[in-house]
Design an enzyme around this catalytic site. Sequence first.
Site, PDB file in Angstrom:
ATOM      1  N   LYS A 211      -4.602   5.921   8.414  1.00 41.27           N
ATOM      2  CA  LYS A 211      -4.066   4.732   7.662  1.00 41.27           C
ATOM      3  C   LYS A 211      -5.227   4.434   6.594  1.00 41.27           C
ATOM      4  CE  LYS A 211      -2.562   0.031   7.508  1.00 41.27           C
ATOM      5  NZ  LYS A 211      -3.046  -0.302   6.359  1.00 41.27           N
ATOM      6  N   ARG A 231       3.159  -0.912  -5.200  1.00 41.70           N
ATOM      7  CA  ARG A 231       4.070  -1.313  -4.075  1.00 41.70           C
ATOM      8  C   ARG A 231       5.129  -2.311  -4.640  1.00 41.70           C
ATOM      9  NH1 ARG A 231       3.958  -5.387  -0.877  1.00 41.70           N
ATOM     10  NH2 ARG A 231       3.762  -5.140   1.398  1.00 41.70           N
ATOM     11  N   ARG A 367      10.330  -4.552   6.985  1.00 40.68           N
ATOM     12  CA  ARG A 367       9.134  -4.374   7.827  1.00 40.68           C
ATOM     13  C   ARG A 367       9.634  -4.124   9.220  1.00 40.68           C
ATOM     14  NH1 ARG A 367       4.155  -5.544   6.686  1.00 40.68           N
ATOM     15  NH2 ARG A 367       4.253  -7.010   4.935  1.00 40.68           N
TER      16      ARG A 367
HETATM   17  N1  LIG Z   1      -0.201   7.098   6.479  1.00 39.16           N
HETATM   18  C1  LIG Z   1       0.405   5.852   6.029  1.00 39.16           C
HETATM   19  N2  LIG Z   1       1.557   5.649   6.004  1.00 39.16           N
HETATM   20  C2  LIG Z   1       2.063   4.553   5.522  1.00 39.16           C
HETATM   21  N3  LIG Z   1       1.306   3.662   4.894  1.00 39.16           N
HETATM   22  C3  LIG Z   1       0.122   4.052   4.690  1.00 39.16           C
HETATM   23  C4  LIG Z   1      -0.599   5.015   5.190  1.00 39.16           C
HETATM   24  N4  LIG Z   1      -1.904   4.940   4.943  1.00 39.16           N
HETATM   25  C5  LIG Z   1      -2.178   3.540   4.221  1.00 39.16           C
HETATM   26  N5  LIG Z   1      -0.915   3.203   4.020  1.00 39.16           N
HETATM   27  C6  LIG Z   1      -0.684   1.806   3.325  1.00 39.16           C
HETATM   28  O1  LIG Z   1      -0.752   0.817   4.514  1.00 39.16           O
HETATM   29  C7  LIG Z   1       0.254  -0.055   4.153  1.00 39.16           C
HETATM   30  C8  LIG Z   1       0.742  -0.976   5.243  1.00 39.16           C
HETATM   31  O2  LIG Z   1      -0.534  -1.560   6.005  1.00 39.16           O
HETATM   32  P1  LIG Z   1      -1.188  -2.888   5.991  1.00 39.16           P
HETATM   33  O3  LIG Z   1      -0.052  -3.908   6.233  1.00 39.16           O
HETATM   34  O4  LIG Z   1      -2.122  -3.059   6.577  1.00 39.16           O
HETATM   35  O5  LIG Z   1      -1.267  -3.143   4.319  1.00 39.16           O
HETATM   36  P2  LIG Z   1      -1.025  -4.116   3.305  1.00 39.16           P
HETATM   37  O6  LIG Z   1      -0.984  -3.578   2.186  1.00 39.16           O
HETATM   38  O7  LIG Z   1      -1.913  -5.426   3.648  1.00 39.16           O
HETATM   39  O8  LIG Z   1       0.367  -4.656   4.112  1.00 39.16           O
HETATM   40  P3  LIG Z   1       1.931  -4.262   4.102  1.00 39.16           P
HETATM   41  O9  LIG Z   1       2.418  -3.736   5.294  1.00 39.16           O
HETATM   42  O10 LIG Z   1       2.393  -5.500   3.417  1.00 39.16           O
HETATM   43  O11 LIG Z   1       1.857  -2.952   2.832  1.00 39.16           O
HETATM   44  C9  LIG Z   1       1.106   0.399   3.239  1.00 39.16           C
HETATM   45  O12 LIG Z   1       1.944  -0.615   2.446  1.00 39.16           O
HETATM   46  C10 LIG Z   1       0.380   1.361   2.328  1.00 39.16           C
HETATM   47  O13 LIG Z   1       0.111   1.182   1.542  1.00 39.16           O
END
Ligand SMILES: Nc1ncnc2c1ncn2[C@@H]1O[C@H](COP(=O)(O)OP(=O)(O)OP(=O)(O)O)[C@@H](O)[C@H]1O
Length: 509
Positions: A211, A231, A367
């Site tokens: 991630k 996004r 989600r």
């Molecule tokens: N391998 C991966 N697969 C999917 N998403 C990933 C990956 N690595 C990083 N991401 C990122 O992680 C995000 C989801 O995780 P997280 O919820 O922590 O992030 P966020 O941006 O705060 O929240 P959201 O889920 O609302 O995007 C994805 O939107 C993407 O931008």
Amino acid sequence: MRLHDVVTASAGLTARRSRKAKVDVLAELLTGAPADELAAAVAFLTGTPTQGRIGVGWRTLSQLRAAPAESPRLTVGEVDSALGELAATTGSGSARRRSELLRSLLSRATAEERDFLFRLLTGELRQGALEGVMVEAVAAAADVPADAVRRAFMLSGRLPAAAHAAMSGGTAALEAFRIEVGRPLRPMLASPAESLAAATAELGAVAVEYKLDGARIQVHRRDDDVRVYTRTLREITAYVTELTDLVRGLPCRSVVLDGETLALTDDGRPRPFQETMSRFGSTRAEQVRALLLRPYFFDCLHLDGTDLLDAPLRERREALRGVAGDHVVPGEQEPGDPAAILAASLEAGHEGVMVKDLDSPYAAGRRGRAWLKVKPVHTLDLVVLGAEWGHGRRRGYLSNLHLGARDPDGGPPIMVGKTFKGLTDELLAWQTAELPRHESRRDDWTVYVRPALVVEIELDGVQISTRYPGGVALRFARVLRYRPDKEVADADTIDAVRALLPGNDSGEA
Ligand SMILES: Nc1ncnc2c1ncn2[C@@H]1O[C@H](COP(=O)(O)OP(=O)(O)OP(=O)(O)O)[C@@H](O)[C@H]1O
């Protein structure tokens, strides 16, 4: 249809707590809407003009003085075309013409309509929860399944277009929506998991991927035409030429890729998220050289004429490997030792891992629990409600932030805590300049703001609180960063905060 009817329905939504009652208010309005004004009515009620964001600030609007109209005569169609003209008036020397257009529009609005238009133009009306309610209302008014409306919305990214199709052509018109190369769709989102073991146990056959802590990108290529979106579906093609060049060189004719982008330090570690984001608004060549963005793709939604959205992840990953080989996010399919992947990801400076169900389709805009994120710390994206003036070394700066969680039913954000921890001098200076731009009122200690800014907070957990209206308070919260890539509609809900209460096994953040 009169704008007044839309304003009344919008007020009706705020006044009602139950989701069903909100759906009824909207469905009734849609049922009576003329076909040529339906899309604009849906757009206004979900908080975004049909032209998308028009970029008019609160300050500009409040400087335009004109006496309000006595009685409501403006139609939805008139407002839509005035906003269309406003959106088309850009470039140097356009400021005056824009002011004239706005003044003319506002002088025809009643005080109540003017307030609505202010909130529409500044983005304050935009709330994710409203879109969910609207999807159900469209389904009820058109007598079609809500899932069919939702799918068309996610594929087009445009709820007004989906509503128009539903009302004019029913299910058949909705089913005609396809993924279209060059038209961005809502990204699939992940849910939090309590631990790696819990995530792998929940899903069965999985892929475990790093991630990465960068920014989400969606890349569309048709022949040599490559476009990149964020996004929130904002096009950033012009800012990221190294990415467009790279995708133009991939072995295919057309493709839609989902991924993350970030810049690395000389020794290959991720640079801070803020630096990646700073690239999304700048074409300055020296900045490009200093911060070269790399893509890490993790999904393939279309390849050479074949839509892969409904294909299982297993198949999409195969297509992805074939087309984006070296630029696929590190990870493994059905790994023997998932913990080793998590350890390696953290060791390399990344956030954690994503655990993904290999048999799941791509659920655009959802989600769900087909993608689970595993991170060692809890973070929440919260809405800034205000900030208190600092003391001592922080005198003169807006410091202690008031934080709110989103109300999933579309009400105003619900306060869950305050923090001044983690704020760097740079952030203090930035927020002291930025918050007054969104000011709603102030007293001797605090500047209160309209919901506009999302901030990412790291915390140890939450506890029951009698002080805050949602009954929960953050424990040991600290600011990680502002999230300019997120809208208030993307902030975490009060339910996500409550899920962190001790004894709540869902362990969601
Ligand atoms: N391998 C991966 N697969 C999917 N998403 C990933 C990956 N690595 C990083 N991401 C990122 O992680 C995000 C989801 O995780 P997280 O919820 O922590 O992030 P966020 O941006 O705060 O929240 P959201 O889920 O609302 O995007 C994805 O939107 C993407 O931008």
